[in-house]
Write a protein that holds these residues in place. Structure first.
Motif, PDB file in Angstrom:
ATOM      1  N   TYR A  72     -21.262  -4.859 -10.056  1.00  0.00           N
ATOM      2  CA  TYR A  72     -20.065  -5.390  -8.998  1.00  0.00           C
ATOM      3  C   TYR A  72     -20.664  -6.927  -8.551  1.00  0.00           C
ATOM      4  N   CYS A  73     -19.792  -7.357  -7.850  1.00  0.00           N
ATOM      5  CA  CYS A  73     -19.765  -8.635  -7.478  1.00  0.00           C
ATOM      6  C   CYS A  73     -19.404  -8.857  -5.898  1.00  0.00           C
ATOM      7  N   ASP A  74     -20.150  -9.576  -5.111  1.00  0.00           N
ATOM      8  CA  ASP A  74     -19.631  -9.749  -3.684  1.00  0.00           C
ATOM      9  C   ASP A  74     -19.449 -11.446  -3.342  1.00  0.00           C
ATOM     10  N   TYR A  75     -18.238 -11.637  -2.860  1.00  0.00           N
ATOM     11  CA  TYR A  75     -17.780 -12.867  -2.686  1.00  0.00           C
ATOM     12  C   TYR A  75     -17.627 -13.186  -1.311  1.00  0.00           C
ATOM     13  N   GLU A  76     -18.391 -14.271  -0.760  1.00  0.00           N
ATOM     14  CA  GLU A  76     -18.335 -14.472   0.725  1.00  0.00           C
ATOM     15  C   GLU A  76     -16.803 -14.987   0.832  1.00  0.00           C
ATOM     16  N   THR A  77     -16.230 -14.886   1.993  1.00  0.00           N
ATOM     17  CA  THR A  77     -15.020 -15.493   2.278  1.00  0.00           C
ATOM     18  C   THR A  77     -14.981 -16.005   3.730  1.00  0.00           C
ATOM     19  N   ASN A  78     -14.241 -17.007   4.061  1.00  0.00           N
ATOM     20  CA  ASN A  78     -14.160 -17.466   5.558  1.00  0.00           C
ATOM     21  C   ASN A  78     -12.914 -17.053   6.113  1.00  0.00           C
ATOM     22  N   GLY A  79     -13.199 -15.696   6.676  1.00  0.00           N
ATOM     23  CA  GLY A  79     -11.912 -15.035   7.350  1.00  0.00           C
ATOM     24  C   GLY A  79     -11.042 -14.276   6.298  1.00  0.00           C
ATOM     25  N   SER A  80      -9.799 -13.970   6.477  1.00  0.00           N
ATOM     26  CA  SER A  80      -8.996 -13.051   5.795  1.00  0.00           C
ATOM     27  C   SER A  80      -8.283 -14.249   4.437  1.00  0.00           C
ATOM     28  N   VAL A  81      -8.574 -13.739   3.463  1.00  0.00           N
ATOM     29  CA  VAL A  81      -8.237 -14.319   2.080  1.00  0.00           C
ATOM     30  C   VAL A  81      -7.116 -13.488   1.407  1.00  0.00           C
ATOM     31  N   PRO A  82      -6.277 -13.817   1.006  1.00  0.00           N
ATOM     32  CA  PRO A  82      -5.143 -12.990   0.233  1.00  0.00           C
ATOM     33  C   PRO A  82      -5.600 -12.572  -1.058  1.00  0.00           C
ATOM     34  N   ILE A  83      -5.179 -11.183  -1.341  1.00  0.00           N
ATOM     35  CA  ILE A  83      -5.879 -10.612  -2.571  1.00  0.00           C
ATOM     36  C   ILE A  83      -4.624 -10.486  -3.413  1.00  0.00           C
ATOM     37  N   TYR A  84      -4.654 -10.832  -4.643  1.00  0.00           N
ATOM     38  CA  TYR A  84      -3.401 -10.625  -5.541  1.00  0.00           C
ATOM     39  C   TYR A  84      -3.690  -9.506  -6.715  1.00  0.00           C
ATOM     40  N   ALA A  85      -2.733  -9.060  -7.128  1.00  0.00           N
ATOM     41  CA  ALA A  85      -2.710  -8.060  -8.375  1.00  0.00           C
ATOM     42  C   ALA A  85      -3.046  -9.064  -9.700  1.00  0.00           C
ATOM     43  N   PRO A  86      -4.239  -8.902 -10.277  1.00  0.00           N
ATOM     44  CA  PRO A  86      -4.617  -9.490 -11.303  1.00  0.00           C
ATOM     45  C   PRO A  86      -3.778  -9.512 -12.617  1.00  0.00           C
ATOM     46  N   THR A  87      -3.165  -8.474 -12.641  1.00  0.00           N
ATOM     47  CA  THR A  87      -2.197  -8.152 -13.834  1.00  0.00           C
ATOM     48  C   THR A  87      -1.299  -7.083 -13.526  1.00  0.00           C
ATOM     49  N   ASP A  88      -0.203  -6.669 -14.405  1.00  0.00           N
ATOM     50  CA  ASP A  88       0.661  -5.562 -14.248  1.00  0.00           C
ATOM     51  C   ASP A  88      -0.236  -4.369 -14.149  1.00  0.00           C
ATOM     52  N   GLY A  89       0.003  -3.598 -13.268  1.00  0.00           N
ATOM     53  CA  GLY A  89      -0.648  -2.250 -13.139  1.00  0.00           C
ATOM     54  C   GLY A  89       0.071  -1.383 -11.900  1.00  0.00           C
ATOM     55  N   THR A  90      -1.142  -0.421 -11.590  1.00  0.00           N
ATOM     56  CA  THR A  90      -0.916   0.335 -10.484  1.00  0.00           C
ATOM     57  C   THR A  90      -1.808   0.273  -9.297  1.00  0.00           C
ATOM     58  N   VAL A  91      -1.618   0.285  -8.113  1.00  0.00           N
ATOM     59  CA  VAL A  91      -2.479   0.073  -7.245  1.00  0.00           C
ATOM     60  C   VAL A  91      -2.417   1.325  -6.202  1.00  0.00           C
ATOM     61  N   VAL A  92      -3.456   1.663  -5.811  1.00  0.00           N
ATOM     62  CA  VAL A  92      -3.712   2.906  -4.841  1.00  0.00           C
ATOM     63  C   VAL A  92      -4.296   2.046  -3.774  1.00  0.00           C
ATOM     64  N   PHE A  93      -4.001   2.412  -2.361  1.00  0.00           N
ATOM     65  CA  PHE A  93      -4.491   2.147  -1.003  1.00  0.00           C
ATOM     66  C   PHE A  93      -5.236   2.822  -0.546  1.00  0.00           C
ATOM     67  N   LYS A  94      -6.626   2.873  -0.158  1.00  0.00           N
ATOM     68  CA  LYS A  94      -7.409   3.799   0.376  1.00  0.00           C
ATOM     69  C   LYS A  94      -8.354   3.619   1.648  1.00  0.00           C
ATOM     70  N   GLN A  95      -8.565   4.434   2.210  1.00  0.00           N
ATOM     71  CA  GLN A  95      -9.701   4.125   3.283  1.00  0.00           C
ATOM     72  C   GLN A  95     -10.946   5.044   3.146  1.00  0.00           C
ATOM     73  N   LYS A  96     -12.057   4.435   3.120  1.00  0.00           N
ATOM     74  CA  LYS A  96     -13.262   5.514   2.987  1.00  0.00           C
ATOM     75  C   LYS A  96     -13.795   5.751   4.407  1.00  0.00           C
ATOM     76  N   TYR A  97     -14.059   6.870   4.881  1.00  0.00           N
ATOM     77  CA  TYR A  97     -14.482   7.085   6.225  1.00  0.00           C
ATOM     78  C   TYR A  97     -15.793   8.151   6.376  1.00  0.00           C
ATOM     79  N   ARG A  98     -16.278   8.177   7.568  1.00  0.00           N
ATOM     80  CA  ARG A  98     -17.155   9.351   7.980  1.00  0.00           C
ATOM     81  C   ARG A  98     -16.295  10.031   9.280  1.00  0.00           C
ATOM     82  N   ASP A  99     -16.515  11.273   9.435  1.00  0.00           N
ATOM     83  CA  ASP A  99     -16.411  12.032  10.606  1.00  0.00           C
ATOM     84  C   ASP A  99     -17.482  11.735  11.616  1.00  0.00           C
ATOM     85  N   THR A 100     -17.331  11.282  12.690  1.00  0.00           N
ATOM     86  CA  THR A 100     -18.185  11.201  13.645  1.00  0.00           C
ATOM     87  C   THR A 100     -17.944  11.750  14.881  1.00  0.00           C
TER      88      THR A 100
END
Length: 130
Positions: free
Chosen positions: A1-29
């Motif tokens: 994996y890689c971590d890239y520091e950003t200054n605020g919200s930077v747009p993320i684009y699809a790197p090539t044609d494909g399928t994207v799934v939007f998810k949220q990882k959570y804990r019940d508290t």
């Protein structure tokens, strides 16, 4: 994996044609569901199904509403889960979302993970093939 520091919200684009799934990882508290781990993230699969890329800790998704709005910046107890919000076919260059610091993140950055045929690989090498 890689971590890239950003200054605020930077747009993320699809790197090539494909399928994207939007998810949220959570804990019940005791205070309800809280984003943890990857927070808001996308799983992108290339159209040939060879590559999968995870883009994690996003502040928001493009044209996809989040269910859990609260976030944690530290690990917590409670059962973990993943919400799948939406899935869609995308073309290279389509906007997916914006970097952030949801889940277990201490500042704005993009956490990338890449897999080729199910095996973890260096994300830089994957993106250089596209």
């Amino acid at each position: 994996y890689c971590d890239y520091e950003t200054n605020g919200s930077v747009p993320i684009y699809a790197p090539t044609d494909g399928t994207v799934v939007f998810k949220q990882k959570y804990r019940d508290t005791k205070d309800g569901k809280k984003l943890s781990s990857y927070g808001n993230y996308v799983e992108f699969t290339s159209s040939d199904k060879v590559y999968k890329v995870k883009c994690c800790h996003l502040s928001s998704f493009y044209n996809v509403n989040v269910t859990i709005k609260s976030s944690l910046s530290y690990p917590c107890s409670g059962s973990a889960g993943t919400l799948t919000l939406a899935s869609k076919t995308v073309k290279q260059g389509e906007l997916l979302g914006y970097t952030g610091y949801t889940g277990n993140a201490s500042g704005h950055h993009l956490h990338l993970e890449a897999y080729k045929n199910g095996k973890a690989v260096d994300p830089i090498k994957v993106f250089s093939t596209w």
